[in-house]
Every structure is written in structure tokens, then in C-alpha cells.
Design a protein around this motif. Structure first.
Motif, PDB file in Angstrom:
ATOM      1  N   MET A  57     -57.268  -9.230 -33.732  1.00 13.80           N
ATOM      2  CA  MET A  57     -56.334  -9.469 -32.622  1.00 13.80           C
ATOM      3  C   MET A  57     -56.798 -10.645 -31.767  1.00 13.80           C
ATOM      4  SD  MET A  57     -55.002  -5.907 -31.138  1.00 13.80           S
ATOM      5  CE  MET A  57     -54.095  -4.746 -32.122  1.00 13.80           C
ATOM      6  N   ARG A  58     -55.872 -11.524 -31.431  1.00 12.70           N
ATOM      7  CA  ARG A  58     -56.263 -12.778 -30.771  1.00 12.70           C
ATOM      8  C   ARG A  58     -56.337 -12.662 -29.240  1.00 12.70           C
ATOM      9  NH1 ARG A  58     -52.090 -16.671 -33.743  1.00 12.70           N
ATOM     10  NH2 ARG A  58     -53.083 -18.369 -32.610  1.00 12.70           N
ATOM     11  N   LEU A  59     -55.756 -11.567 -28.691  1.00  9.76           N
ATOM     12  CA  LEU A  59     -55.797 -11.421 -27.216  1.00  9.76           C
ATOM     13  C   LEU A  59     -56.289 -10.032 -26.821  1.00  9.76           C
ATOM     14  CD1 LEU A  59     -52.336 -13.028 -26.205  1.00  9.76           C
ATOM     15  CD2 LEU A  59     -54.552 -14.166 -26.382  1.00  9.76           C
ATOM     16  N   LYS A  60     -57.199  -9.473 -27.599  1.00 16.55           N
ATOM     17  CA  LYS A  60     -57.612  -8.089 -27.376  1.00 16.55           C
ATOM     18  C   LYS A  60     -58.093  -7.853 -25.937  1.00 16.55           C
ATOM     19  CE  LYS A  60     -59.913  -4.261 -29.580  1.00 16.55           C
ATOM     20  NZ  LYS A  60     -58.979  -3.416 -28.873  1.00 16.55           N
ATOM     21  N   ASP A  61     -57.434  -6.875 -25.273  1.00 21.15           N
ATOM     22  CA  ASP A  61     -57.778  -6.447 -23.905  1.00 21.15           C
ATOM     23  C   ASP A  61     -57.589  -7.519 -22.822  1.00 21.15           C
ATOM     24  OD1 ASP A  61     -58.326  -3.908 -24.788  1.00 21.15           O
ATOM     25  OD2 ASP A  61     -60.422  -4.386 -25.223  1.00 21.15           O
ATOM     26  N   LYS A  62     -56.948  -8.621 -23.157  1.00 25.79           N
ATOM     27  CA  LYS A  62     -56.660  -9.641 -22.135  1.00 25.79           C
ATOM     28  C   LYS A  62     -55.454  -9.192 -21.307  1.00 25.79           C
ATOM     29  CE  LYS A  62     -59.663 -12.728 -23.615  1.00 25.79           C
ATOM     30  NZ  LYS A  62     -60.907 -12.915 -22.897  1.00 25.79           N
ATOM     31  N   VAL A  63     -55.472  -9.549 -20.035  1.00 23.22           N
ATOM     32  CA  VAL A  63     -54.336  -9.235 -19.156  1.00 23.22           C
ATOM     33  C   VAL A  63     -53.501 -10.511 -18.980  1.00 23.22           C
ATOM     34  CG1 VAL A  63     -53.656  -8.449 -16.862  1.00 23.22           C
ATOM     35  CG2 VAL A  63     -55.716  -7.492 -17.965  1.00 23.22           C
ATOM     36  N   ALA A  64     -52.238 -10.419 -19.383  1.00 24.07           N
ATOM     37  CA  ALA A  64     -51.377 -11.612 -19.380  1.00 24.07           C
ATOM     38  C   ALA A  64     -50.139 -11.386 -18.523  1.00 24.07           C
ATOM     39  CB  ALA A  64     -50.961 -11.965 -20.804  1.00 24.07           C
ATOM     40  N   ILE A  65     -49.958 -12.235 -17.508  1.00 28.85           N
ATOM     41  CA  ILE A  65     -48.704 -12.233 -16.744  1.00 28.85           C
ATOM     42  C   ILE A  65     -47.779 -13.251 -17.394  1.00 28.85           C
ATOM     43  CG2 ILE A  65     -47.595 -12.829 -14.547  1.00 28.85           C
ATOM     44  CD1 ILE A  65     -50.169 -12.043 -13.103  1.00 28.85           C
ATOM     45  N   VAL A  66     -46.560 -12.816 -17.724  1.00 33.67           N
ATOM     46  CA  VAL A  66     -45.552 -13.746 -18.263  1.00 33.67           C
ATOM     47  C   VAL A  66     -44.335 -13.675 -17.351  1.00 33.67           C
ATOM     48  CG1 VAL A  66     -44.134 -14.401 -20.248  1.00 33.67           C
ATOM     49  CG2 VAL A  66     -46.395 -13.358 -20.618  1.00 33.67           C
ATOM     50  N   THR A  67     -44.035 -14.782 -16.653  1.00 38.06           N
ATOM     51  CA  THR A  67     -42.848 -14.778 -15.796  1.00 38.06           C
ATOM     52  C   THR A  67     -41.607 -15.053 -16.647  1.00 38.06           C
ATOM     53  OG1 THR A  67     -42.951 -17.136 -15.228  1.00 38.06           O
ATOM     54  CG2 THR A  67     -44.222 -15.610 -13.834  1.00 38.06           C
ATOM     55  N   GLY A  68     -40.485 -14.518 -16.195  1.00 39.32           N
ATOM     56  CA  GLY A  68     -39.247 -14.679 -16.964  1.00 39.32           C
ATOM     57  C   GLY A  68     -39.305 -13.956 -18.303  1.00 39.32           C
ATOM     58  N   ALA A  69     -40.037 -12.835 -18.339  1.00 36.59           N
ATOM     59  CA  ALA A  69     -40.243 -12.126 -19.612  1.00 36.59           C
ATOM     60  C   ALA A  69     -39.124 -11.138 -19.936  1.00 36.59           C
ATOM     61  CB  ALA A  69     -41.591 -11.406 -19.599  1.00 36.59           C
ATOM     62  N   LYS A  79     -52.622  -6.734 -22.570  1.00 36.50           N
ATOM     63  CA  LYS A  79     -51.875  -5.882 -21.637  1.00 36.50           C
ATOM     64  C   LYS A  79     -50.939  -6.833 -20.907  1.00 36.50           C
ATOM     65  CE  LYS A  79     -55.951  -3.096 -21.138  1.00 36.50           C
ATOM     66  NZ  LYS A  79     -57.255  -3.099 -20.468  1.00 36.50           N
ATOM     67  N   VAL A  80     -49.632  -6.599 -21.026  1.00 38.21           N
ATOM     68  CA  VAL A  80     -48.688  -7.601 -20.520  1.00 38.21           C
ATOM     69  C   VAL A  80     -48.039  -7.168 -19.210  1.00 38.21           C
ATOM     70  CG1 VAL A  80     -48.215  -8.614 -22.779  1.00 38.21           C
ATOM     71  CG2 VAL A  80     -46.814  -6.695 -22.006  1.00 38.21           C
ATOM     72  N   VAL A  81     -47.902  -8.139 -18.320  1.00 38.77           N
ATOM     73  CA  VAL A  81     -47.178  -7.933 -17.063  1.00 38.77           C
ATOM     74  C   VAL A  81     -45.860  -8.695 -17.200  1.00 38.77           C
ATOM     75  CG1 VAL A  81     -47.197  -8.250 -14.572  1.00 38.77           C
ATOM     76  CG2 VAL A  81     -49.332  -7.717 -15.789  1.00 38.77           C
ATOM     77  N   ILE A  82     -44.782  -7.920 -17.327  1.00 38.65           N
ATOM     78  CA  ILE A  82     -43.445  -8.497 -17.484  1.00 38.65           C
ATOM     79  C   ILE A  82     -42.925  -8.778 -16.085  1.00 38.65           C
ATOM     80  CG2 ILE A  82     -41.089  -7.982 -18.297  1.00 38.65           C
ATOM     81  CD1 ILE A  82     -42.621  -5.965 -20.274  1.00 38.65           C
ATOM     82  N   GLN A  91     -43.457  -0.595 -29.767  1.00 35.84           N
ATOM     83  CA  GLN A  91     -44.294  -1.170 -30.842  1.00 35.84           C
ATOM     84  C   GLN A  91     -45.786  -0.849 -30.621  1.00 35.84           C
ATOM     85  OE1 GLN A  91     -43.417  -5.487 -30.677  1.00 35.84           O
ATOM     86  NE2 GLN A  91     -45.125  -5.758 -29.288  1.00 35.84           N
ATOM     87  N   GLY A  92     -46.070   0.091 -29.700  1.00 39.82           N
ATOM     88  CA  GLY A  92     -47.444   0.567 -29.496  1.00 39.82           C
ATOM     89  C   GLY A  92     -48.244  -0.272 -28.515  1.00 39.82           C
ATOM     90  N   GLY A  93     -47.576  -1.137 -27.765  1.00 40.59           N
ATOM     91  CA  GLY A  93     -48.284  -2.018 -26.835  1.00 40.59           C
ATOM     92  C   GLY A  93     -48.387  -1.426 -25.447  1.00 40.59           C
ATOM     93  N   GLU A  94     -49.128  -2.153 -24.587  1.00 38.62           N
ATOM     94  CA  GLU A  94     -49.315  -1.695 -23.213  1.00 38.62           C
ATOM     95  C   GLU A  94     -48.819  -2.758 -22.230  1.00 38.62           C
ATOM     96  OE1 GLU A  94     -53.229  -0.237 -22.347  1.00 38.62           O
ATOM     97  OE2 GLU A  94     -52.807  -0.211 -20.196  1.00 38.62           O
ATOM     98  N   GLY A  95     -48.160  -2.295 -21.158  1.00 37.94           N
ATOM     99  CA  GLY A  95     -47.694  -3.268 -20.170  1.00 37.94           C
ATOM    100  C   GLY A  95     -47.059  -2.594 -18.975  1.00 37.94           C
TER     101      GLY A  95
END
Ligand code: CAA
Ligand code: NAI
Length: 246
Positions: A1-13, A31-34, A52-56
Motif C-alpha cells: 500500500m502506497r499511503l498506509k496509515d497516512k491522513v489525507a484531506i481532499v477538498t471537493g471530494a 485515512k481520508v477526510v472528505i 470498499q473497506g476504507g476509513e474516513g
């Protein structure tokens, strides 16, 4: 996994490219912040991430408001303890020829596409400086780099994103933070669906690949710039446009 346990904010998600991005980032372990103004679609995307088993989490935000942005970033840090990646993807168009462009449409696009990128980046940077690491990616456009008929306001903001990206790359590189932009060509989303059919036909004719781009084409570019694979890429604008400007 290329972003394992990284916290990512995506605006306009909540739609289009941002939606595809959080689905991809979550598959890669983030872990995504929509972060979106559109509550219903943002919550639907969160459900898709979970399916799809993800976290956010979903956080309603108006990127044009500093207060709203600060609150969104605070909520992200409260939920996950940090922010590793910011994708400044939210954007709008209010197209019009120069002679007819209303001052209100000029200002609205500046507020969201330019001030929004400034507010979000300023809000996450202290957390990244503290840990000496971070990835900031902002969305420019072929319109900002080469200009586009009917897009005085939009082109100004997207060129502005390139200028801010280079400035922040210089300011923040020594703090371990990579700052880059992606300049998409015409991508199949709601934004392009609003463009007159005859304009789209002309656009496709100019693209050597003879098609519009897909949201995933851009999400994959964001992924590269968010991952460890791009650790020595700083201050660049990655053009993902099928070669439209050649
Ligand atoms: N190239 C050259 N000439 C163009 C043109 C183009 N792309 N688009 C319009 N024109 C010309 C028209 O042919 C017309 O010429 P005449 O006066 O000689 O007839 C003149 O400009 C005025 O055009 P309209 O009649 O369409 O004027 P309007 O005021 O009704 O509408 C407009 C203006 C709202 C800008 C409309 O033309 C439009 O929506 N154009 C598309 C703008 C566009 O490409 N937006 C991209 C949105 S997607 C996006 O932004 C994503 C991204 O990052 C790429
Ligand atoms: P879209 O219209 O499908 O999605 C944009 C999302 O941003 C929506 O969910 C909307 O609710 C949200 N948003 C709008 N204003 C907001 C605000 N003030 N605060 C928070 N969220 C807000 O657009 P698309 O196509 O996915 O665009 C994403 C980014 O890519 C934008 O920055 C756009 O300018 C850029 N872009 C798009 C291209 C395309 O052809 N679709 C080409 C080049 C750049």
C-alpha cells in the motif's frame, strides 16, 4: 500500500476528481477526510469508501471561508491526530467572455479557487512543520497554464495556483514538505458536462489521444505526488492532459 496509515484531506471530494481520489487513496491505506460543501454527495462518497473497506470522515467545509477551513482542519486533527497529505482539489467555474464577465463571478471564482487553496494550505502547514514531513498538492488547469476563451477568472486562479506552489515549495522544502500542482486537461466530470457540446468537440479534436481524461487519470497523478515515490519532486506542475497543448 502506497499511503498506509497516512491522513489525507481532499477538498471537493464529494464529486468528480476528488471523489475518485479519496476512493483510490483509501484503497492505498490512507485515512481520508472528505472535505466538501456538498453534504449529501460527500456523505455518499464516505459510504463508498466504507463499502470498499476504507476509513474516513466527511467534514462539510466552504474553502472560501477561513473560519470554515480552520474548523475542518481542526476536526481532521481531532479525528486522526495529524495531517500528512492535503489535496487542494475543490474548484468552480463561472465562465464568461471578458466583455461580459460580471464582477460577482470574478470574485466568486477567486474566493474558492485561489483564496481556498491559501486558507487550506495555511491551516495544515503548522502540523506538517511540527513533524518535518508533509505533501501538499493543488489543482491547476490547462486553462491556467495556456489560457482559455471565456475563463478570465478561472485562468487567473489556476495560474495563481502555479505561482503559490512554487513559492511554497521554496518556503517549505527545507521543512521536509513537498509542494506540487497537477494541471489537468479536460476531464469527464460535472464541470465539463456544463460546457457546450460544440466546444467539447473542438477540445477532443485537439487532444492527440482523441479523448477527454477520466477522473482516475488525475487521481493517479495526485497519488504519485502524495506517495513516498515523489519525495524529491518539489515545486513542479504535473500536466495530465493527453497532450492537448502540443
Ligand atoms: N475558441 C475560439 N472562439 C471561441 C471559443 C473558443 N474556445 N469559444 C467561443 N468562441 C467564440 C464564439 O465562436 C463566438 O464568436 P462570434 O462572436 O464570432 O460568433 C464568441 O467567441 C462568443 O461566444 P459565445 O457565443 O459562446 O458567447 P457567450 O457569451 O454566449 O458564451 C461562454 C461565452 C460562456 C464563454 C461560452 O462560449 C462557453 O461556455 N465556452 C466554454 C468555455 C470553456 O471552455 N470552459 C471550460 C470549462 S471546463 C473547465 O474549466 C475545466 C478545466 O480546467 C479545463
Ligand atoms: P466537480 O464540479 O465535479 O467537483 C468539484 C467539487 O468541489 C464538488 O463536490 C463541489 O461541491 C466542491 N466545491 C465547490 N466549491 C466548494 C467550496 N467552496 N468548498 C468546498 N467544496 C467545494 O469538479 P472536478 O471536475 O472534479 O474538478 C476538481 C478540480 O479539478 C477543480 O479544482 C477543477 O478546477 C480542476 N480541474 C478540472 C478539470 C476538468 O476538466 N474537470 C480540468 C482542470 C482542472
Amino acid at each position: 500500500m502506497r499511503l498506509k496509515d497516512k491522513v489525507a484531506i481532499v477538498t471537493g471530494a464529494g464529486n468528480g476528481i476528488g471523489r475518485e481520489t479519496v476512493l483510490l487513496f483509501a484503497k492505498e491505506g490512507a485515512k481520508v477526510v472528505i472535505a466538501d460543501f456538498a453534504e449529501e454527495s460527500g456523505k455518499n462518497v464516505l459510504q463508498e469508501v466504507k463499502n470498499q473497506g476504507g476509513e474516513g470522515i466527511f467534514k462539510k467545509v466552504n474553502v472560501a471561508s477561513k473560519e470554515s477551513v480552520d474548523e475542518m482542519v481542526k476536526a481532521a486533527v481531532e479525528a486522526y491526530g495529524t495531517v500528512d497529505i492535503l489535496v487542494n482539489n475543490a474548484g468552480i467555474t463561472r465562465d464568461g467572455m471578458l466583455t461580459k464577465l460580471e464582477a460577482e463571478d470574478w470574485q466568486k471564482v477567486i474566493d474558492v479557487n485561489l483564496s481556498g487553496v491559501f486558507y487550506c494550505t495555511q491551516a495544515v502547514v503548522p502540523t506538517m512543520i511540527e513533524k518535518g514531513k508533509g505533501k501538499i498538492i493543488s489543482t491547476s488547469s490547462v486553462s491556467g497554464v495556456y489560457g482559455n476563451v471565456g475563463q478570465t477568472n478561472y485562468a487567473a486562479t489556476k495560474a495563481g495556483v502555479v505561482g503559490m506552489t512554487k513559492t511554497w515549495a521554496k518556503e517549505l522544502g527545507r521543512k521536509g514538505i513537498n509542494v506540487n500542482a497537477v494541471a489537468p486537461g479536460f476531464i469527464e466530470t460535472g464541470m465539463v458536462a456544463a460546457v457546450p457540446e460544440k466546444v467539447i468537440e473542438k477540445v477532443i479534436a485537439k487532444v492527440p489521444m482523441q479523448r477527454l481524461g477520466k477522473p482516475l487519470d488525475i487521481a493517479q497523478a495526485y497519488l504519485y505526488l502524495a506517495s513516498e515515490e515523489s519525495n524529491y519532486v518539489n515545486g513542479t506542475t504535473l500536466h495530465v492532459d493527453g497532450g492537448i497543448v502540443l
